[in-house]
Scaffold this active site. Structure first.
Site, short mmCIF file in Angstrom:
data_model
loop_
_atom_site.label_atom_id
_atom_site.label_comp_id
_atom_site.label_asym_id
_atom_site.label_seq_id
_atom_site.Cartn_x
_atom_site.Cartn_y
_atom_site.Cartn_z
N THR B 48 7.30 11.96 -19.48
CA THR B 48 7.77 10.68 -18.93
C THR B 48 9.29 10.78 -18.87
OG1 THR B 48 8.27 9.54 -20.99
CG2 THR B 48 5.97 9.59 -20.34
N CYS B 49 9.93 9.69 -18.43
CA CYS B 49 11.38 9.76 -18.35
C CYS B 49 12.00 9.83 -19.75
CB CYS B 49 11.95 8.59 -17.57
SG CYS B 49 11.30 7.02 -18.13
N ARG B 51 10.33 11.35 -22.50
CA ARG B 51 9.87 12.45 -23.34
C ARG B 51 9.02 13.45 -22.57
NH1 ARG B 51 8.09 10.61 -27.86
NH2 ARG B 51 8.69 8.44 -27.61
N GLN B 119 0.38 7.31 -19.94
CA GLN B 119 0.80 8.68 -19.66
C GLN B 119 0.03 9.69 -20.50
OE1 GLN B 119 4.26 6.90 -20.13
NE2 GLN B 119 4.73 6.75 -17.95
N ALA B 189 20.97 -13.41 -5.05
CA ALA B 189 19.96 -12.37 -4.87
C ALA B 189 20.24 -11.15 -5.74
CB ALA B 189 19.89 -11.98 -3.40
N GLY B 193 17.60 -11.42 -11.24
CA GLY B 193 16.96 -12.62 -10.72
C GLY B 193 15.70 -12.27 -9.96
#
Lengths: 276, 428
Positions: B48-49, B51, B119, B189, B193
């Protein structure tokens, strides 16, 4: 007499049972104890059954339903609150308000047990059908306004927590503000209607039953203040569009008068509501 | 047979290192292939990002943690970035503990975040498809997923919002009973939010209104999220008809004044209004907070909600650790039992072989009528000697010693008696 000795045991046993019950709900609510979680509903059922048994035994032992003195009424009120809460718990499948509602039932039961007397003879005046009607509607009304007050109090606590960013256990475990407001309001409307009925019936019955009856009796004035406060709270919501905090505060003040009227006025002024 | 773990994670390596050893599904398949060929009988890899982790069972001779690292680094061509201090390795109990900590959520970057469970499941699927799963990892992963499930069900490790946008939604859910008959107005925007509105949509918010200085931007958002565009100039009036307001506008001064809110509250008959001000500097005058039934939260107050929830999660760590210990004991009970039966059998066979060969060599020195007795006597001695070690072993297989302690003893025993490494599932 067997019934009387059973009543004598239960008079001490019932408040103890309520104390235990409140303890279990409290441990679950504040401590998040899983054992308490599992225990709470079975304990509730047991205590409610014991309480019903106690009321039946009292009725049998003293040959009248326990509705003739304020302390007899209080045990009835505690039972009604506990039974109503049981119904709510089954319906909503949540136990989070249990601690607060049952705490109130415990307080009423404790006061009742401390001061209740074993009365064998009662005033024949009290064997009236109108009175039965008066008492049952008053009981329902008081039960409803008691529940309304607990929900109102929880509303104010949660409102305060959210408003001040100090989110605590109430925030974690209690339903939404909107839910509390709705529950409190519904109970209050029901309570107000039932109390109005009780007052009307009472006013019809009183002049028939008592020659010395006076409209200036403290109990009657107290009742009138309560009725006005509730009418004010409900009216402000309807007519002025009041919402939330202010109406809740008004309802709680009204409930404060209810408790005051049941205790102080009934005990210190021997008016028409004291029959013995 | 033993278990190995290898991990590069957010605690051991910075993002610029972690991203160099991030494995796509295809790469993970390649990695598993090579690891299985060169290192393990069973293995799993997930990435994953935060590990990249490898777990292996049935290590081949000469396998070390560094060699796993080498395979990964080689596959990704990351020699210049990944240094030995960037990864942690473990074996046996450490390896199991590591995996269970990961799936429980207490090793996540945001405590209690259990995205990782998905994952791991994904890695599980890939390893199975690649034929890299055997009895040990199968069992280990089942236990690991159970740790994740139990942590979520039996503790509050994943409860409460831990990001600003989720905290806002959590609060909305405490004020309003049912969001499906409530509406939200987004003013400005900004990213946060927009994210908050998305979370509200996820919770079934009834209606969305968006106001922005540049109208086209508001229109784009409306086409993505649904709802309607409100004129930026009319946004204060729009407060009358919504229940939740999110403001994230850049500007030097407040765009909503207490007087505006006061007026609006009268018009809406004091129906509760939840204002989420995530503008920096703030967009709504904080004095508006004093008005009845107005709940005004800014970034700081939302931050306190997040901190409170993280604190509550931290308090749950001991409970989660208990679940991990229970599941580890359970796993090793099973794992030891795998080893004990065959070891006892082998021990008996080894000793019996020694005994019978010695008896055979020397039997002729005895009188023929004593030969039967010699056989009997030597058997008895052997049995007596083996009795205690065998009973101890059997007991250990039953009580699930922690962190592979029993496994270590089996290993020692095998070494002492020269029985060699036992291959998992085989009948060496």
């Amino acid at each position: 007499m067997n019934f009387v000795s059973a009543v004598d045991v239960l008079v001490i046993g019932i408040p103890l049972a309520y104390a235990f019950l409140v303890g279990v709900y409290g441990r679950s609510f504040f401590g998040g104890s899983q054992r308490a979680d599992r225990l709470q509903t079975p304990t509730l059922f047991t205590v409610v059954l014991l309480h019903v048994l106690y009321i039946l035994l009292r009725t049998a032992a003293f040959d009248h339903a326990p509705v003739t003195t304020v302390f007899e009424i209080m045990t009835m009120l505690a039972a009604c609150i506990a039974i109503s809460y049981t119904y709510i718990e089954i319906r909503t499948k949540t136990t989070s308000t249990g601690f607060f509602i049952l705490l109130l039932a415990f307080i009423f039961q404790l006061i009742s047990s401390l001061f209740i007397k074993d009365l064998v003879t009662i005033d024949p005046i009290l064997r009236s059908k109108l009175l039965g009607f008066h008492v049952s509607s008053a009981l329902l009304g008081y039960t409803a306004v008691s529940l309304s007050a607990v929900y109102g109090l929880l509303y104010l606590l949660l409102y305060h927590e959210i408003k001040s960013f100090r989110l605590g256990v109430i925030y974690s475990r209690i339903p939404t503000l909107e839910t509390l407001e709705k529950m409190s309001h519904k109970a209050e409307v029901l309570g107000f209607i039932m109390l109005s009925v009780a007052i009307t019936v009472g006013l019809v019955w009183l002049p028939q039953a008592f020659e010395s009856f006076s409209y200036l009796d403290p109990k009657l004035i107290g009742t009138f203040i309560i009725w006005t406060l509730y009418a004010g709270a409900l009216g402000a919501k309807r007519a002025l569009g009041w919402q939330g905090r202010k109406t809740m505060i008004l309802s709680l003040i009204a409930f404060g008068f209810v408790v005051l009227s049941m205790t102080v006025i009934n005990v210190y002024w021997t008016g028409f509501h004291s029959f013995h | 047979m033993d278990l190995f773990s290898f991990s590069i994670n957010h605690r051991t390596a910075p993002l610029e290192v972690r991203e160099k050893v991030w494995f796509s599904e295809q790469e993970a398949r390649l990695g598993i292939h090579r690891l299985k060929e060169e290192h393990f009988e069973e293995c799993i890899l997930f990435s994953t990002c935060n590990r990249t982790e490898v777990y292996g069972a049935g290590a081949k001779t000469g396998v070390s943690a560094t060699s796993i690292g080498e395979v990964l680094i080689d596959l990704k061509g990351a020699e210049d970035f990944v240094k030995p201090e960037h990864f942690v390795t473990g074996s046996s109990g450490e390896a199991v503990n590591r995996l269970f900590r990961v799936t429980s959520g207490i090793d996540s970057m945001v405590l209690g975040d259990i995205q990782i469970l998905n994952q791991v499941k994904e890695g599980f699927r890939i390893a199975r498809e690649e034929g890299a799963l055997g009895p040990v990892l199968n069992r280990l992963l089942q236990s690991a997923l159970r740790v994740g499930k139990r942590s979520r069900a039996e503790t509050s490790i994943s409860e409460g919002a831990v990001s600003v946008s989720y905290a806002a939604v959590e609060l909305a859910n405490k004020i309003f009973e049912d969001l499906s008959n409530r509406s939200v107005l987004l003013i400005g925007a900004g990213k946060t939010g927009e994210l908050t509105v998305k979370h509200l949509v996820g919770k079934g918010i009834g209606h969305i209104k968006i106001a922005n200085r540049t109208r086209t931007k508001a229109e784009q958002l409306v086409s993505a999220l649904g709802g309607e565009v409100v004129d930026y100039e009319l946004m204060v009036d729009a407060l009358t008809a919504v229940d939740i307001v999110i403001t994230s506008v850049r500007g030097p001064s407040y765009i909503v004044q207490p007087e505006d809110v006061e007026r609006v509250m009268k018009q809406r008959q004091h129906d509760p209004l939840f204002i989420i001000d995530i503008g920096v500097p703030r967009n709504v005058d904080p004095n508006a907070r004093k008005i009845d039934n107005v709940f005004l939260y800014d970034l700081d107050s939302l931050g306190t909600v997040v901190e409170r929830n993280l604190g509550k999660r931290e308090a749950e760590i001991p409970k989660v650790s208990r679940i991990i210990r229970e599941e580890m004991a359970e796993f090793f009970r099973w794992h030891n039992s795998l080893q004990v039966g065959p070891t006892i059998q082998e021990l008996r066979e080894t000793i019996e072989a020694i005994r019978s060969s010695e008896v055979e060599k020397n039997i002729n020195r005895f009188h023929p009528e004593d030969q039967e007795l010699v056989n009997l006597l030597t058997k008895r001695i052997v049995n007596k000697i083996l009795h205690h070690p065998i009973t101890t072993l059997k007991e250990q297989s039953g009580n699930g010693k922690r962190k592979g302690e029993a496994l270590e003893r089996i290993k020692t025993l095998r070494e002492i008696f020269g029985m060699g490494e036992r291959q998992e599932g085989g009948s060496e």
